[in-house]
Design a protein around this motif. Structure first.
Motif, PDB file in Angstrom:
ATOM      1  N   ASP A 215     -63.661  19.911  11.118  1.00  0.00           N
ATOM      2  CA  ASP A 215     -63.747  18.561  10.568  1.00  0.00           C
ATOM      3  C   ASP A 215     -64.726  17.671  11.322  1.00  0.00           C
TER       4      ASP A 215
ATOM      5  N   GLN B  72     -56.500  17.363  18.771  1.00  0.00           N
ATOM      6  CA  GLN B  72     -56.315  17.985  17.457  1.00  0.00           C
ATOM      7  C   GLN B  72     -56.236  19.491  17.616  1.00  0.00           C
ATOM      8  N   THR B  73     -55.674  20.153  16.611  1.00  0.00           N
ATOM      9  CA  THR B  73     -55.626  21.603  16.624  1.00  0.00           C
ATOM     10  C   THR B  73     -57.049  22.162  16.559  1.00  0.00           C
TER      11      THR B  73
ATOM     12  N   TYR C 117     -62.154  25.536   5.341  1.00  0.00           N
ATOM     13  CA  TYR C 117     -61.587  25.730   6.669  1.00  0.00           C
ATOM     14  C   TYR C 117     -61.658  27.193   7.118  1.00  0.00           C
TER      15      TYR C 117
ATOM     16  N   ARG D 271     -58.832  24.463  14.850  1.00  0.00           N
ATOM     17  CA  ARG D 271     -59.583  24.630  13.605  1.00  0.00           C
ATOM     18  C   ARG D 271     -59.946  23.290  12.978  1.00  0.00           C
ATOM     19  N   LEU D 272     -59.003  22.364  12.981  1.00  0.00           N
ATOM     20  CA  LEU D 272     -59.301  21.064  12.376  1.00  0.00           C
ATOM     21  C   LEU D 272     -60.326  20.301  13.206  1.00  0.00           C
TER      22      LEU D 272
ATOM     23  N   SER E 166     -60.796  16.514  -0.696  1.00  0.00           N
ATOM     24  CA  SER E 166     -60.324  17.040   0.582  1.00  0.00           C
ATOM     25  C   SER E 166     -60.890  18.442   0.804  1.00  0.00           C
ATOM     26  N   THR E 167     -61.065  18.803   2.067  1.00  0.00           N
ATOM     27  CA  THR E 167     -61.618  20.115   2.389  1.00  0.00           C
ATOM     28  C   THR E 167     -60.781  21.243   1.803  1.00  0.00           C
TER      29      THR E 167
END
Length: 301
Positions: free
Chosen positions: A159, A151-152, A98, A154-155, A72-73
């Protein structure tokens, strides 16, 4: 060459392991934090027990020559840093992290240790996109859309939209000196974002709509009375007078079509040649993504 794979989720299983297990000179080592997953994936790919590792330290102790990180990131900063500190050239999924500060720290660590670091921007290696880099490119347009996935900021940007950002940077025929960001947000979630980059004689526009009617990826490059369009990294339509379509061959592996096979071979080739891969240009993409996240936040406020 002893190659470690850290994390055995979908991206590793569907995209990278089929490539790595087909390379005759690779001795594959696997590790993940879930014992059942480790056993299942290792059995499927006939990886013997001696090359199955319960943790990262065991993997490093096996004397691996290179590593692929598909965890996972959120886990990237710790895992990648430990591998680089151990002198292991490392290839990691995008994004590096992130937070830009973490991404910067990893790139600087790789340069300081001389270990080598690569980021999985596979579209740079995808044949249909790489060929676009040979086309006249006064205007570059790219869309990467989804269905029902607001989506938010930053994600969304780190992503997913990061692929659009990096592709535009890769195809830009000159230095970028203008950056404009527009977005629609509601309740803290991004519905769509539009990025415009400009430079001497060219404009590049990237769009992501998370409430689109379909999941699609479309790239167009145009200039000098010609246009090339790539649909979903597969079909290529050339427009010069009458359009001509070139479709992906029925037997072309998806990993090759999407540039993953070529990215793996480029990374391992550099390691084998003793050349430390550099993530400095990948960091520039992360820096631009941070500008986009902040711009969306300002629009939301």
């Amino acid at each position: 060459m002893k190659v470690g794979c850290v994390g055995l989720g979908d991206i590793a299983v569907k995209a990278y392991l089929p490539v790595l297990t087909a390379l005759p000179d690779v001795e594959l080592h696997l590790t993940t934090r879930t014992p059942a997953t480790l056993a299942t994936v290792a059995d499927r790919h006939h990886v013997p027990p001696a090359r199955r590792h319960p943790d990262l330290e065991s993997l490093i102790a096996a004397g691996i020559d290179a590593a692929f990180v598909h965890a996972s990131t959120a886990a990237h900063p710790e895992l990648v840093a430990r591998l680089l500190e151990a002198g292991v050239p490392t290839y990691t999924d995008k994004p590096l992290a992130y937070e830009l500060a973490d991404s910067t720290r990893l790139v600087e660590l790789a340069e300081r240790t001389g270990s080598g670091l690569a980021v999985g921007f596979n579209r740079r290696h995808a044949p249909a996109y790489a060929q676009c880099a040979q086309q006249p490119r006064d205007l570059i347009l790219m869309q990467k859309n989804r269905v029902g996935l607001p989506q938010t900021p930053r994600l969304l940007v780190l992503d997913d939209f990061i692929h659009v950002v990096d592709t535009l940077r890769f195809l830009a025929p000159g230095a970028i000196d203008q950056v404009t960001v527009r977005a629609r947000t509601e309740g803290g979630l991004v519905h769509h974002v539009v990025l415009q980059l400009g430079g001497d004689g060219f404009t590049a526009v990237g769009v992501m709509n998370r409430l689109s009617g379909s999941t699609e990826e479309v790239l167009e490059v145009a200039g000098r009375d010609s246009k090339r369009q790539v649909l979903n990294l597969a079909d290529v339509v050339d427009h010069k007078g009458q359009p001509t379509t070139r479709r992906r061959g029925d037997w072309v592996p998806v990993a090759r079509q999407r540039g993953i096979e070529q990215a793996v071979l480029a990374f391992l080739g550099a390691v084998s040649a003793g050349t430390a891969p550099s993530a400095r240009d990948a960091l520039a993409t992360h820096e631009l993504c941070e500008r986009i996240v902040l711009a969306i936040g300002e629009n939301t406020a």
